[in-house]
Design a protein around this motif. Structure first.
Motif, PDB file in Angstrom:
ATOM      1  N   LEU A  52       0.831  -1.206   0.000  1.00 13.98           N
ATOM      2  CA  LEU A  52       0.000   0.000   0.000  1.00 13.98           C
ATOM      3  C   LEU A  52       0.864   1.254   0.000  1.00 13.98           C
ATOM      4  O   LEU A  52       0.543   2.241  -0.686  1.00 13.98           O
ATOM      5  CB  LEU A  52      -0.920  -0.001   1.217  1.00 13.98           C
ATOM      6  CG  LEU A  52      -1.916   1.157   1.306  1.00 13.98           C
ATOM      7  CD1 LEU A  52      -2.909   1.089   0.151  1.00 13.98           C
ATOM      8  CD2 LEU A  52      -2.658   1.131   2.647  1.00 13.98           C
ATOM      9  N   ALA A  53       1.968   1.235   0.745  1.00 17.20           N
ATOM     10  CA  ALA A  53       2.849   2.405   0.809  1.00 17.20           C
ATOM     11  C   ALA A  53       3.493   2.690  -0.538  1.00 17.20           C
ATOM     12  O   ALA A  53       3.754   3.850  -0.880  1.00 17.20           O
ATOM     13  CB  ALA A  53       3.932   2.193   1.877  1.00 17.20           C
ATOM     14  N   ARG A  54       3.753   1.658  -1.339  1.00 15.04           N
ATOM     15  CA  ARG A  54       4.281   1.877  -2.682  1.00 15.04           C
ATOM     16  C   ARG A  54       3.186   2.310  -3.645  1.00 15.04           C
ATOM     17  O   ARG A  54       3.441   3.037  -4.604  1.00 15.04           O
ATOM     18  CB  ARG A  54       4.953   0.599  -3.226  1.00 15.04           C
ATOM     19  CG  ARG A  54       6.131   0.119  -2.414  1.00 15.04           C
ATOM     20  CD  ARG A  54       7.068  -0.769  -3.227  1.00 15.04           C
ATOM     21  NE  ARG A  54       6.407  -1.746  -4.069  1.00 15.04           N
ATOM     22  CZ  ARG A  54       6.051  -2.972  -3.678  1.00 15.04           C
ATOM     23  NH1 ARG A  54       6.273  -3.347  -2.418  1.00 15.04           N
ATOM     24  NH2 ARG A  54       5.475  -3.802  -4.514  1.00 15.04           N
ATOM     25  N   TYR A  55       1.965   1.872  -3.381  1.00 15.28           N
ATOM     26  CA  TYR A  55       0.867   2.114  -4.320  1.00 15.28           C
ATOM     27  C   TYR A  55       0.302   3.530  -4.259  1.00 15.28           C
ATOM     28  O   TYR A  55       0.063   4.156  -5.305  1.00 15.28           O
ATOM     29  CB  TYR A  55      -0.256   1.112  -4.048  1.00 15.28           C
ATOM     30  CG  TYR A  55      -1.541   1.416  -4.784  1.00 15.28           C
ATOM     31  CD1 TYR A  55      -1.615   1.292  -6.164  1.00 15.28           C
ATOM     32  CD2 TYR A  55      -2.667   1.844  -4.091  1.00 15.28           C
ATOM     33  CE1 TYR A  55      -2.794   1.572  -6.846  1.00 15.28           C
ATOM     34  CE2 TYR A  55      -3.847   2.127  -4.759  1.00 15.28           C
ATOM     35  CZ  TYR A  55      -3.902   1.989  -6.142  1.00 15.28           C
ATOM     36  OH  TYR A  55      -5.072   2.274  -6.799  1.00 15.28           O
ATOM     37  N   LEU A  56       0.096   4.059  -3.065  1.00 19.35           N
ATOM     38  CA  LEU A  56      -0.605   5.338  -2.928  1.00 19.35           C
ATOM     39  C   LEU A  56       0.067   6.488  -3.683  1.00 19.35           C
ATOM     40  O   LEU A  56      -0.607   7.232  -4.398  1.00 19.35           O
ATOM     41  CB  LEU A  56      -0.778   5.686  -1.448  1.00 19.35           C
ATOM     42  CG  LEU A  56      -1.786   4.810  -0.685  1.00 19.35           C
ATOM     43  CD1 LEU A  56      -1.862   5.227   0.780  1.00 19.35           C
ATOM     44  CD2 LEU A  56      -3.173   4.885  -1.329  1.00 19.35           C
ATOM     45  N   PRO A  57       1.401   6.670  -3.568  1.00 18.30           N
ATOM     46  CA  PRO A  57       2.009   7.752  -4.359  1.00 18.30           C
ATOM     47  C   PRO A  57       1.916   7.519  -5.857  1.00 18.30           C
ATOM     48  O   PRO A  57       1.806   8.476  -6.635  1.00 18.30           O
ATOM     49  CB  PRO A  57       3.471   7.771  -3.882  1.00 18.30           C
ATOM     50  CG  PRO A  57       3.698   6.450  -3.248  1.00 18.30           C
ATOM     51  CD  PRO A  57       2.382   6.030  -2.673  1.00 18.30           C
ATOM     52  N   GLN A  58       1.928   6.258  -6.288  1.00 11.93           N
ATOM     53  CA  GLN A  58       1.764   5.985  -7.709  1.00 11.93           C
ATOM     54  C   GLN A  58       0.361   6.340  -8.172  1.00 11.93           C
ATOM     55  O   GLN A  58       0.173   6.885  -9.263  1.00 11.93           O
ATOM     56  CB  GLN A  58       2.071   4.511  -8.006  1.00 11.93           C
ATOM     57  CG  GLN A  58       3.545   4.166  -7.859  1.00 11.93           C
ATOM     58  CD  GLN A  58       3.842   2.718  -8.180  1.00 11.93           C
ATOM     59  OE1 GLN A  58       4.264   1.945  -7.338  1.00 11.93           O
ATOM     60  NE2 GLN A  58       3.630   2.336  -9.413  1.00 11.93           N
ATOM     61  N   VAL A 344      -1.616   5.438 -17.516  1.00 13.00           N
ATOM     62  CA  VAL A 344      -2.847   4.736 -17.134  1.00 13.00           C
ATOM     63  C   VAL A 344      -2.555   3.254 -16.946  1.00 13.00           C
ATOM     64  O   VAL A 344      -2.994   2.635 -15.961  1.00 13.00           O
ATOM     65  CB  VAL A 344      -3.939   4.939 -18.209  1.00 13.00           C
ATOM     66  CG1 VAL A 344      -5.180   4.112 -17.871  1.00 13.00           C
ATOM     67  CG2 VAL A 344      -4.305   6.410 -18.327  1.00 13.00           C
ATOM     68  N   ASN A 345      -1.792   2.685 -17.874  1.00 13.45           N
ATOM     69  CA  ASN A 345      -1.416   1.280 -17.749  1.00 13.45           C
ATOM     70  C   ASN A 345      -0.630   1.044 -16.464  1.00 13.45           C
ATOM     71  O   ASN A 345      -0.830   0.040 -15.772  1.00 13.45           O
ATOM     72  CB  ASN A 345      -0.582   0.865 -18.964  1.00 13.45           C
ATOM     73  CG  ASN A 345      -0.364  -0.626 -19.052  1.00 13.45           C
ATOM     74  OD1 ASN A 345      -1.182  -1.419 -18.590  1.00 13.45           O
ATOM     75  ND2 ASN A 345       0.751  -1.033 -19.632  1.00 13.45           N
ATOM     76  N   SER A 346       0.247   1.984 -16.119  1.00 13.54           N
ATOM     77  CA  SER A 346       1.040   1.859 -14.887  1.00 13.54           C
ATOM     78  C   SER A 346       0.147   1.887 -13.654  1.00 13.54           C
ATOM     79  O   SER A 346       0.389   1.156 -12.683  1.00 13.54           O
ATOM     80  CB  SER A 346       2.070   2.994 -14.811  1.00 13.54           C
ATOM     81  OG  SER A 346       3.006   2.902 -15.859  1.00 13.54           O
ATOM     82  N   ILE A 347      -0.873   2.752 -13.677  1.00 19.19           N
ATOM     83  CA  ILE A 347      -1.803   2.803 -12.552  1.00 19.19           C
ATOM     84  C   ILE A 347      -2.523   1.468 -12.397  1.00 19.19           C
ATOM     85  O   ILE A 347      -2.676   0.937 -11.290  1.00 19.19           O
ATOM     86  CB  ILE A 347      -2.817   3.944 -12.735  1.00 19.19           C
ATOM     87  CG1 ILE A 347      -2.131   5.303 -12.585  1.00 19.19           C
ATOM     88  CG2 ILE A 347      -3.958   3.822 -11.723  1.00 19.19           C
ATOM     89  CD1 ILE A 347      -3.049   6.478 -12.829  1.00 19.19           C
ATOM     90  N   THR A 351      -2.040  -0.885  -9.283  1.00 18.43           N
ATOM     91  CA  THR A 351      -3.245  -1.239  -8.534  1.00 18.43           C
ATOM     92  C   THR A 351      -3.323  -2.745  -8.349  1.00 18.43           C
ATOM     93  O   THR A 351      -3.594  -3.243  -7.248  1.00 18.43           O
ATOM     94  CB  THR A 351      -4.500  -0.741  -9.267  1.00 18.43           C
ATOM     95  OG1 THR A 351      -4.474   0.687  -9.336  1.00 18.43           O
ATOM     96  CG2 THR A 351      -5.771  -1.164  -8.537  1.00 18.43           C
ATOM     97  N   SER A 352      -3.073  -3.482  -9.428  1.00 14.52           N
ATOM     98  CA  SER A 352      -3.141  -4.940  -9.326  1.00 14.52           C
ATOM     99  C   SER A 352      -2.044  -5.488  -8.429  1.00 14.52           C
ATOM    100  O   SER A 352      -2.292  -6.393  -7.619  1.00 14.52           O
ATOM    101  CB  SER A 352      -3.045  -5.578 -10.718  1.00 14.52           C
ATOM    102  OG  SER A 352      -1.801  -5.292 -11.323  1.00 14.52           O
TER     103      SER A 352
END
Length: 410
Positions: A52-58, A344-347, A351-352
């Motif tokens: 989650l910590a890696r995901y939120l800034p992305q 968008v693909n990176s998001i 996310t996955s």
């Protein structure tokens, strides 16, 4: 006339080696952080919070990262981003050697790396078509994916062995690889298109989302991957499986993390010899279904070698999906949109992966590790069936590069 070879493209090969070094750094890093945070906290939720910590800034920054990738030199963006990542890993190394590292420091470093990757990933993905051109794009995507998976075989296994000498040794090795990946970019020859820079507007920021939504082949393929992995991801739970279910140590964790990549590399070699030429939509859906089925097998396994075998087959299936999806996205997108569409693909990917790790850790804290994995695999199968119904154009897609008589992609 013989088909052109990627080996003749020095710029791509330099780019590929840099990608390999960066992937080595990341794969070793994930083994270290996962094992260390679980030893510090003995908590499945903590493993999820790393993701989650890696995901939120992305999630917050990636759309802007896509805008930057379409308006500035993509090589420079990658160089700066990888330098930030190298410094962040060095912080983990120093604090581990000094024995002052805490879960808070690990989470903070994850946030910094997530922010850097929000800019790096769109720029990296958007560079490949300009390096090799459309004729070699499918091969380049296979090379890129197979190289990444090769490091996913060696990186975690090597990381598990290095961790025997301490977390500082592992993070130090990861830092060296990250620095090498940044240095390689200095001499990379990349032709940046000098186009008029767009101001940051809502239309520019969300242009990639608008294009992705309007193109059902692109949206269907990347959303399929996002939801299939979001509900079926087991990566965050591997330290628990290794330690508590298989009663093994960090070397087993490294083997489990390497297993999907073993299958992926073998499959990539097959795809390099026998490229996917027809029925690409059906084959992508079949691959995702195998991914889900092998997740169920892995969840029910109490044997190290059965678990490894299931993950190998899972990785082989995932490689088929990755090559088809990534090639379709790049071929369907004009170059002046590739940065934003790649964002968008990176998001969707983050996310996955990262949110999927958090979901797995949070659910496992509530109902246990085995039920979480099995239910996730069944969920992936359900997603596959639904997407085949909801995206008939993607299901019926025959070839990767479908062009009409004027030479434009359909």
């Amino acid at each position: 006339m013989a088909s052109p070879s990627l080996l003749q493209h020095k710029s791509f090969m330099r780019f590929w080696v840099g990608q390999m070094a960066a992937s080595f750094a990341f794969q070793m890093l994930l083994v270290g952080m996962g094992w260390q945070i679980y030893n510090l906290t003995d908590s499945a939720l903590s493993l999820g919070l790393v993701g989650l910590a890696r995901y939120l800034p992305q999630l917050v920054l990636t759309l802007y990262g896509g805008h930057v990738a379409d308006n500035h030199n993509r090589r420079t963006i990658m160089l700066v981003s990888r330098s930030v990542i190298a410094v962040t890993i060095a912080v983990l190394a120093v604090t581990s050697v000094m024995e002052i590292i805490t879960p808070t420091i690990i989470y903070a470093c994850c946030i910094a790396m997530g922010a850097a990757r929000a800019f790096e990933m769109p720029a990296t993905q958007a560079m490949v078509p300009k390096l090799v051109g459309p004729d070699l794009l499918a091969k380049a995507m296979t090379w890129t994916a197979s190289g990444r998976e090769a490091t996913t075989i060696i990186g975690p296994a090597l990381g598990g062995l290095i961790y025997i000498f301490g977390a500082g040794a592992l993070y130090g090795s990861s830092t060296a690889c990250a620095v090498l990946s940044a240095l390689i970019l200095f001499d990379l020859k990349y032709q940046h298109d000098q186009r008029e820079k767009r101001p940051v507007t809502l239309e520019s920021l969300f242009g990639g989302l608008k294009f992705t939504w309007s193109n059902k082949v692109v949206f269907g393929s990347i959303s399929l991957d996002m939801f299939a992995v979001l509900v079926g991801s087991v990566t965050a739970l591997l330290p628990i499986v290794a330690k508590d279910i298989l009663n093994a140590g960090p070397e087993a964790l490294g083997l489990l993390r390497s297993a999907p990549a073993i299958g992926a590399v073998v499959m990539s070699l097959w795809l390099a010899w026998r490229p996917i030429e027809n029925r690409v939509g059906v084959k992508m859906f079949a691959a995702v279904a195998v991914f889900g089925a092998m997740t169920v097998v892995f969840g029910l396994s109490e044997s190290l070698w059965l678990s490894v075998a299931a993950l190998v087959l899972l990785g082989a299936a995932d490689m088929i999906s990755v090559v088809i999806r990534s090639t379709l996205v790049q071929l369907e997108t004009p170059d002046d949109m590739r940065g934003r569409v790649s964002a968008v693909n990176s998001i969707f990917i983050s996310t996955s992966n990262q949110l999927g790790e958090f979901r797995a850790g949070a659910v496992a804290a509530l109902i246990g590790t085995v039920p979480t994995i099995v239910i996730g695999g069944i969920g992936t199968l359900a997603v596959t069936a639904l997407w085949m119904l909801w995206f008939p154009r993607l299901t019926k897609r025959d070839r990767l590069d479908e062009r009409n008589l004027s030479g434009e992609i359909k």
